[in-house]
Design a protein around this motif. Sequence first.
Motif, PDB file in Angstrom:
ATOM      1  N   MET A 172      42.601  48.944  57.350  1.00  0.00           N
ATOM      2  CA  MET A 172      42.011  47.647  57.095  1.00  0.00           C
ATOM      3  C   MET A 172      43.118  46.705  56.615  1.00  0.00           C
ATOM      4  O   MET A 172      43.922  47.055  55.770  1.00  0.00           O
ATOM      5  CB  MET A 172      40.910  47.794  56.038  1.00  0.00           C
ATOM      6  N   SER A 173      43.110  45.513  57.136  1.00  0.00           N
ATOM      7  CA  SER A 173      44.141  44.546  56.766  1.00  0.00           C
ATOM      8  C   SER A 173      43.899  44.042  55.344  1.00  0.00           C
ATOM      9  O   SER A 173      42.761  44.032  54.860  1.00  0.00           O
ATOM     10  CB  SER A 173      44.122  43.365  57.738  1.00  0.00           C
ATOM     11  N   PRO A 174      44.975  43.613  54.660  1.00  0.00           N
ATOM     12  CA  PRO A 174      44.800  43.075  53.299  1.00  0.00           C
ATOM     13  C   PRO A 174      43.840  41.879  53.263  1.00  0.00           C
ATOM     14  O   PRO A 174      43.049  41.749  52.331  1.00  0.00           O
ATOM     15  CB  PRO A 174      46.210  42.658  52.889  1.00  0.00           C
ATOM     16  N   ARG A 175      43.891  41.044  54.279  1.00  0.00           N
ATOM     17  CA  ARG A 175      43.011  39.870  54.293  1.00  0.00           C
ATOM     18  C   ARG A 175      41.543  40.293  54.383  1.00  0.00           C
ATOM     19  O   ARG A 175      40.689  39.771  53.669  1.00  0.00           O
ATOM     20  CB  ARG A 175      43.362  38.958  55.459  1.00  0.00           C
ATOM     21  N   ARG A 176      41.271  41.254  55.238  1.00  0.00           N
ATOM     22  CA  ARG A 176      39.895  41.725  55.403  1.00  0.00           C
ATOM     23  C   ARG A 176      39.393  42.410  54.125  1.00  0.00           C
ATOM     24  O   ARG A 176      38.252  42.230  53.713  1.00  0.00           O
ATOM     25  CB  ARG A 176      39.837  42.681  56.583  1.00  0.00           C
ATOM     26  N   ARG A 177      40.262  43.227  53.509  1.00  0.00           N
ATOM     27  CA  ARG A 177      39.891  43.897  52.265  1.00  0.00           C
ATOM     28  C   ARG A 177      39.619  42.870  51.178  1.00  0.00           C
ATOM     29  O   ARG A 177      38.638  42.960  50.441  1.00  0.00           O
ATOM     30  CB  ARG A 177      40.994  44.859  51.828  1.00  0.00           C
ATOM     31  N   ARG A 178      40.472  41.872  51.067  1.00  0.00           N
ATOM     32  CA  ARG A 178      40.302  40.849  50.032  1.00  0.00           C
ATOM     33  C   ARG A 178      39.071  39.994  50.284  1.00  0.00           C
ATOM     34  O   ARG A 178      38.423  39.538  49.343  1.00  0.00           O
ATOM     35  CB  ARG A 178      41.564  40.006  49.917  1.00  0.00           C
ATOM     36  N   LEU A 179      38.724  39.784  51.530  1.00  0.00           N
ATOM     37  CA  LEU A 179      37.488  39.065  51.850  1.00  0.00           C
ATOM     38  C   LEU A 179      36.281  39.877  51.391  1.00  0.00           C
ATOM     39  O   LEU A 179      35.326  39.335  50.817  1.00  0.00           O
ATOM     40  CB  LEU A 179      37.422  38.778  53.345  1.00  0.00           C
ATOM     41  N   GLY A 180      36.331  41.176  51.609  1.00  0.00           N
ATOM     42  CA  GLY A 180      35.265  42.054  51.133  1.00  0.00           C
ATOM     43  C   GLY A 180      35.171  42.062  49.619  1.00  0.00           C
ATOM     44  O   GLY A 180      34.067  42.066  49.050  1.00  0.00           O
ATOM     45  N   VAL A 181      36.319  42.065  48.951  1.00  0.00           N
ATOM     46  CA  VAL A 181      36.343  42.010  47.486  1.00  0.00           C
ATOM     47  C   VAL A 181      35.719  40.709  47.004  1.00  0.00           C
ATOM     48  O   VAL A 181      34.954  40.697  46.032  1.00  0.00           O
ATOM     49  CB  VAL A 181      37.784  42.167  46.955  1.00  0.00           C
ATOM     50  N   THR A 182      36.001  39.628  47.691  1.00  0.00           N
ATOM     51  CA  THR A 182      35.417  38.334  47.327  1.00  0.00           C
ATOM     52  C   THR A 182      33.900  38.381  47.445  1.00  0.00           C
ATOM     53  O   THR A 182      33.185  37.911  46.552  1.00  0.00           O
ATOM     54  CB  THR A 182      36.000  37.218  48.217  1.00  0.00           C
ATOM     55  N   ALA A 183      33.401  38.975  48.513  1.00  0.00           N
ATOM     56  CA  ALA A 183      31.945  39.085  48.677  1.00  0.00           C
ATOM     57  C   ALA A 183      31.332  39.944  47.578  1.00  0.00           C
ATOM     58  O   ALA A 183      30.299  39.587  46.999  1.00  0.00           O
ATOM     59  CB  ALA A 183      31.623  39.674  50.053  1.00  0.00           C
ATOM     60  N   LEU A 184      31.968  41.061  47.257  1.00  0.00           N
ATOM     61  CA  LEU A 184      31.454  41.920  46.182  1.00  0.00           C
ATOM     62  C   LEU A 184      31.538  41.236  44.821  1.00  0.00           C
ATOM     63  O   LEU A 184      30.690  41.452  43.958  1.00  0.00           O
ATOM     64  CB  LEU A 184      32.214  43.246  46.158  1.00  0.00           C
ATOM     65  N   THR A 185      32.562  40.407  44.645  1.00  0.00           N
ATOM     66  CA  THR A 185      32.715  39.674  43.386  1.00  0.00           C
ATOM     67  C   THR A 185      31.581  38.687  43.199  1.00  0.00           C
ATOM     68  O   THR A 185      31.122  38.464  42.075  1.00  0.00           O
ATOM     69  CB  THR A 185      34.077  38.954  43.345  1.00  0.00           C
ATOM     70  N   VAL A 186      31.108  38.094  44.257  1.00  0.00           N
ATOM     71  CA  VAL A 186      29.964  37.180  44.175  1.00  0.00           C
ATOM     72  C   VAL A 186      28.680  37.970  43.917  1.00  0.00           C
ATOM     73  O   VAL A 186      27.823  37.544  43.134  1.00  0.00           O
ATOM     74  CB  VAL A 186      29.847  36.336  45.458  1.00  0.00           C
ATOM     75  N   LEU A 187      28.566  39.133  44.526  1.00  0.00           N
ATOM     76  CA  LEU A 187      27.358  39.942  44.394  1.00  0.00           C
ATOM     77  C   LEU A 187      27.197  40.540  42.987  1.00  0.00           C
ATOM     78  O   LEU A 187      26.081  40.602  42.462  1.00  0.00           O
ATOM     79  CB  LEU A 187      27.396  41.066  45.441  1.00  0.00           C
ATOM     80  N   ALA A 188      28.291  40.958  42.371  1.00  0.00           N
ATOM     81  CA  ALA A 188      28.220  41.662  41.081  1.00  0.00           C
ATOM     82  C   ALA A 188      27.514  40.853  39.982  1.00  0.00           C
ATOM     83  O   ALA A 188      26.549  41.345  39.386  1.00  0.00           O
ATOM     84  CB  ALA A 188      29.616  42.095  40.638  1.00  0.00           C
ATOM     85  N   GLY A 207      40.124  45.300  42.840  1.00  0.00           N
ATOM     86  CA  GLY A 207      39.944  45.021  44.267  1.00  0.00           C
ATOM     87  C   GLY A 207      41.084  44.221  44.866  1.00  0.00           C
ATOM     88  O   GLY A 207      41.596  44.553  45.935  1.00  0.00           O
ATOM     89  N   LEU A 208      41.485  43.152  44.193  1.00  0.00           N
ATOM     90  CA  LEU A 208      42.586  42.344  44.719  1.00  0.00           C
ATOM     91  C   LEU A 208      43.937  42.986  44.458  1.00  0.00           C
ATOM     92  O   LEU A 208      44.867  42.799  45.239  1.00  0.00           O
ATOM     93  CB  LEU A 208      42.555  40.931  44.124  1.00  0.00           C
ATOM     94  N   ALA A 209      44.040  43.750  43.383  1.00  0.00           N
ATOM     95  CA  ALA A 209      45.324  44.404  43.092  1.00  0.00           C
ATOM     96  C   ALA A 209      45.649  45.449  44.151  1.00  0.00           C
ATOM     97  O   ALA A 209      46.811  45.746  44.386  1.00  0.00           O
ATOM     98  CB  ALA A 209      45.293  45.028  41.699  1.00  0.00           C
ATOM     99  N   GLY A 210      44.628  46.013  44.787  1.00  0.00           N
ATOM    100  CA  GLY A 210      44.857  46.857  45.948  1.00  0.00           C
ATOM    101  C   GLY A 210      45.165  48.305  45.675  1.00  0.00           C
ATOM    102  O   GLY A 210      45.898  48.922  46.419  1.00  0.00           O
ATOM    103  N   GLY A 211      44.656  48.874  44.631  1.00  0.00           N
ATOM    104  CA  GLY A 211      44.849  50.301  44.396  1.00  0.00           C
ATOM    105  C   GLY A 211      45.439  50.562  43.043  1.00  0.00           C
ATOM    106  O   GLY A 211      45.700  49.653  42.265  1.00  0.00           O
TER     107      GLY A 211
END
Length: 151
Positions: free
Chosen positions: A1-17, A121-125
């Motif tokens: 998964m690309s960093p951009r796609r992962r970070r987009l997913g993190v953004t969505a989860l950040t809104v959901l939390a 999530g954004l730190a990446g691991g």
Amino acid sequence: MSPRRRRLGVTALTVLAPALVWLVTDPLLGHRLRMADGDQTLDISAAPVAVVALLASLAGWGLLAALERFTAGRARTIWIWVAGAVLVVSFLPFIGDTMNGGTRASLALMHLAVAAVLIPGLAGGPPGRTPVPPGTGRPPTPSGPTPDVTR
């Protein structure tokens, strides 16, 4: 998964939390989130909760991208420290007497929920992990991926 796609997913989860925290607090438990602002009372609904979480996520993503561009290998470490400091500062408004204890606790949980998703999530691991470029099987060197010479 690309960093951009992962970070987009993190953004969505950040809104959901925090929206889930609001959902449990307000409609399910029946505690209205309210803050006093002078003579007015501000009801906190799901929309502002989601918008603030989205803005925090995008600001964090933008800062991390800038740090990655200008500070190279130290970007993640700097970003984690800055994000932690922002989390601490975000609790300062809870010191005042503009809200009751239930609202204060719910908003604090929302802040912690955003941080719990956004920071790792954004730190990446886990810290110290060196990403391995696809197809190389080895961590990158300062001059780029090391060619496989074992053949």
